[in-house]
Design an enzyme around this catalytic site. Structure first.
Site, PDB file in Angstrom:
ATOM      1  N   THR A  10       0.823  -1.210   0.000  1.00 44.32           N
ATOM      2  CA  THR A  10       0.000   0.000   0.000  1.00 44.32           C
ATOM      3  C   THR A  10       0.854   1.256   0.000  1.00 44.32           C
ATOM      4  O   THR A  10       0.482   2.271  -0.591  1.00 44.32           O
ATOM      5  CB  THR A  10      -0.935  -0.001   1.224  1.00 44.32           C
ATOM      6  OG1 THR A  10      -1.772  -1.153   1.171  1.00 44.32           O
ATOM      7  CG2 THR A  10      -1.798   1.249   1.261  1.00 44.32           C
ATOM      8  N   SER A  65       1.201  -7.316  -0.223  1.00 45.01           N
ATOM      9  CA  SER A  65       1.787  -8.306   0.680  1.00 45.01           C
ATOM     10  C   SER A  65       0.904  -9.530   0.890  1.00 45.01           C
ATOM     11  O   SER A  65       1.346 -10.519   1.463  1.00 45.01           O
ATOM     12  CB  SER A  65       2.163  -7.677   2.023  1.00 45.01           C
ATOM     13  OG  SER A  65       1.019  -7.333   2.768  1.00 45.01           O
ATOM     14  N   THR A  96       1.119  -4.084   4.513  1.00 42.56           N
ATOM     15  CA  THR A  96       0.867  -4.329   5.935  1.00 42.56           C
ATOM     16  C   THR A  96       0.258  -5.700   6.232  1.00 42.56           C
ATOM     17  O   THR A  96       0.356  -6.176   7.366  1.00 42.56           O
ATOM     18  CB  THR A  96      -0.067  -3.244   6.509  1.00 42.56           C
ATOM     19  OG1 THR A  96      -1.307  -3.253   5.784  1.00 42.56           O
ATOM     20  CG2 THR A  96       0.579  -1.875   6.421  1.00 42.56           C
ATOM     21  N   LYS A 151      -0.924  -7.011  13.277  1.00 37.33           N
ATOM     22  CA  LYS A 151      -1.935  -6.108  12.712  1.00 37.33           C
ATOM     23  C   LYS A 151      -3.277  -6.412  13.361  1.00 37.33           C
ATOM     24  O   LYS A 151      -3.694  -7.568  13.425  1.00 37.33           O
ATOM     25  CB  LYS A 151      -2.011  -6.285  11.199  1.00 37.33           C
ATOM     26  CG  LYS A 151      -2.931  -5.289  10.496  1.00 37.33           C
ATOM     27  CD  LYS A 151      -2.856  -5.446   8.981  1.00 37.33           C
ATOM     28  CE  LYS A 151      -3.741  -4.409   8.289  1.00 37.33           C
ATOM     29  NZ  LYS A 151      -3.652  -4.487   6.808  1.00 37.33           N
ATOM     30  N   GLU A 193      -4.750 -27.419  29.606  1.00 38.63           N
ATOM     31  CA  GLU A 193      -5.993 -28.039  29.124  1.00 38.63           C
ATOM     32  C   GLU A 193      -5.715 -29.259  28.256  1.00 38.63           C
ATOM     33  O   GLU A 193      -6.590 -30.108  28.073  1.00 38.63           O
ATOM     34  CB  GLU A 193      -6.811 -27.020  28.334  1.00 38.63           C
ATOM     35  CG  GLU A 193      -7.327 -25.854  29.156  1.00 38.63           C
ATOM     36  CD  GLU A 193      -8.217 -24.944  28.322  1.00 38.63           C
ATOM     37  OE1 GLU A 193      -9.329 -25.369  27.973  1.00 38.63           O
ATOM     38  OE2 GLU A 193      -7.788 -23.823  28.021  1.00 38.63           O
TER      39      GLU A 193
END
Length: 380
Positions: A63, A109, A142, A215, A335
């Protein structure tokens, strides 16, 4: 006078509007400090070209290099502007570093792949080994920025800084964030205090570590955070670069870059309500050498899926339990009986980074669960 006080006011908080490549080309003469002005500054003793750090800028697209597309309001195409054009469009960079820009790829990306990763790693290592650069800045989309940063952090050797940078708005946006981010990334890569910190990401005035950054929002410029540890530093228009910790005591694991791509096949399986074994069985049928579970809660999953993972581990498939939850650690044997099943837990690594590390470990011949677990906890 410090490097930061030389920073143009227009880049201290908001980015420059970049309308198109032709506009960029026409504006360069007014945006970049002229040779005459630079000579006048050096004559005053404020800086000299000879002692500026050498920064290699490797462009991959994204971007930050995007241009508007008429198909819809806000639409754009990634990777349309070259690294050289990006560098030339930001005023004042010639007072921060001596820059050399190279184009590695021109992709969004979402299309990042092993071939580009290997090209980046090899070029960075070559630049450091041959003393071509004092630091490297990578321009990147990103969407998978955190994975590229983590991969490089694990394979690039040396203590010179590598900084990855992107933007949430394309270069043609009215308030593009790319120019400001790029300026700050080059500032950080040029700072001697950045040495020994591994690969860092610089966006929106924050410096984040490759291991912890992720992100978190689809469109906000505040999208990148480090949920478990916070930023390792800040870039302040008034105060300069502030790191929050010293480099002493920092530990990094390095793996040899495999001779050639691709990396071993490792699949991420996303856990959800009413889950069965089919996604796991399908991954194994397609040759997966490892499976990373993006589990619910503390890396758990349904009884059917867990049984399929147990069967996979018995066949020699590496099974790593991670979590689809944004923050927190996945803990062994709480667990799930990891010792009995031969599973590995990802600790703080999210599924996408756990996948990268699993690929590198398999490529390095590390397959025993105990050795794998030590690798996942090596930096803690």
């Amino acid at each position: 006078m410090t490097k930061d006080t030389l920073r143009p006011a227009s880049l201290r908080r908001s980015a420059l509007p970049m309308l198109s490549v032709p506009v960029i080309a026409l504006a360069i003469s007014s945006m970049v400090i002229s040779t005459t002005a630079y000579a006048e500054e050096t004559a005053k003793g404020t800086t000299t070209a000879a002692n500026l750090p050498r920064i290699l800028v490797l462009a991959t697209g994204g971007t930050i290099a995007g241009q508007a597309d008429p198909r819809a309001t806000g639409a754009y195409k990634s990777g349309q502007i070259t690294g050289e054009q990006l560098v030339q469009s930001v005023p004042g960079l010639d007072k921060v570093a001596k820059l050399n820009a190279e184009q590695i790829s021109a992709i969004g990306s979402q299309d990042m792949n092993d071939k580009v990763w290997f090209a980046l790693a090899q070029r960075i290592q070559q630049a450091f080994d041959k003393n071509e650069a004092d630091g490297v800045v990578i321009t990147h989309g990103t969407d998978t920025l955190e994975e590229t940063a983590f991969f490089l952090d694990n394979v690039v050797k040396g203590d010179k800084p590598v900084v990855i940078v992107g933007s949430m708005r394309p270069a043609t946006a009215v308030s593009a964030d790319g120019p400001g981010n790029l300026y700050e990334a080059i500032q950080v890569a040029s700072d001697p205090r950045s040495r020994g910190r591994g690969v860092m990401a610089v966006l929106n005035d924050k410096i984040e570590a490759a291991r912890s950054i992720t992100k978190t929002n689809t469109t906000s410029i505040e999208t990148f955070v480090s949920p478990n540890g916070g930023p390792i530093g800040y870039v302040d228009s008034a105060g300069g670069i502030r790191f929050m910790a010293q480099t002493s005591g920092l530990k990094r694991a390095n793996y040899a870059l495999p001779a050639s791509d691709p990396l071993p096949r490792v699949e991420i399986i996303y856990s959800h309500a009413n889950m069965d074994a089919i996604p796991i069985e399908d991954a194994i049928s397609h040759g997966a050498k490892g499976i990373v579970l993006a589990g619910v809660g503390d890396g758990n999953t349904s009884k059917q899926a867990l049984e399929a993972l147990e069967a996979a581990a018995k066949k020699g498939v590496i099974v790593v339990r991670s979590s689809r939850v944004r923050s927190g650690f996945v803990t062994r044997n709480v667990e799930v009986d990891d010792d009995k099943n031969g599973f590995v837990v990802s600790e703080d690594l999210n599924p996408q980074k756990a996948r990268v590390l699993t690929q590198l470990l398999i490529a390095s011949g590390v397959t025993a669960p105990a050795e794998l677990q030590r690798a996942f906890t090596a930096t803690w």
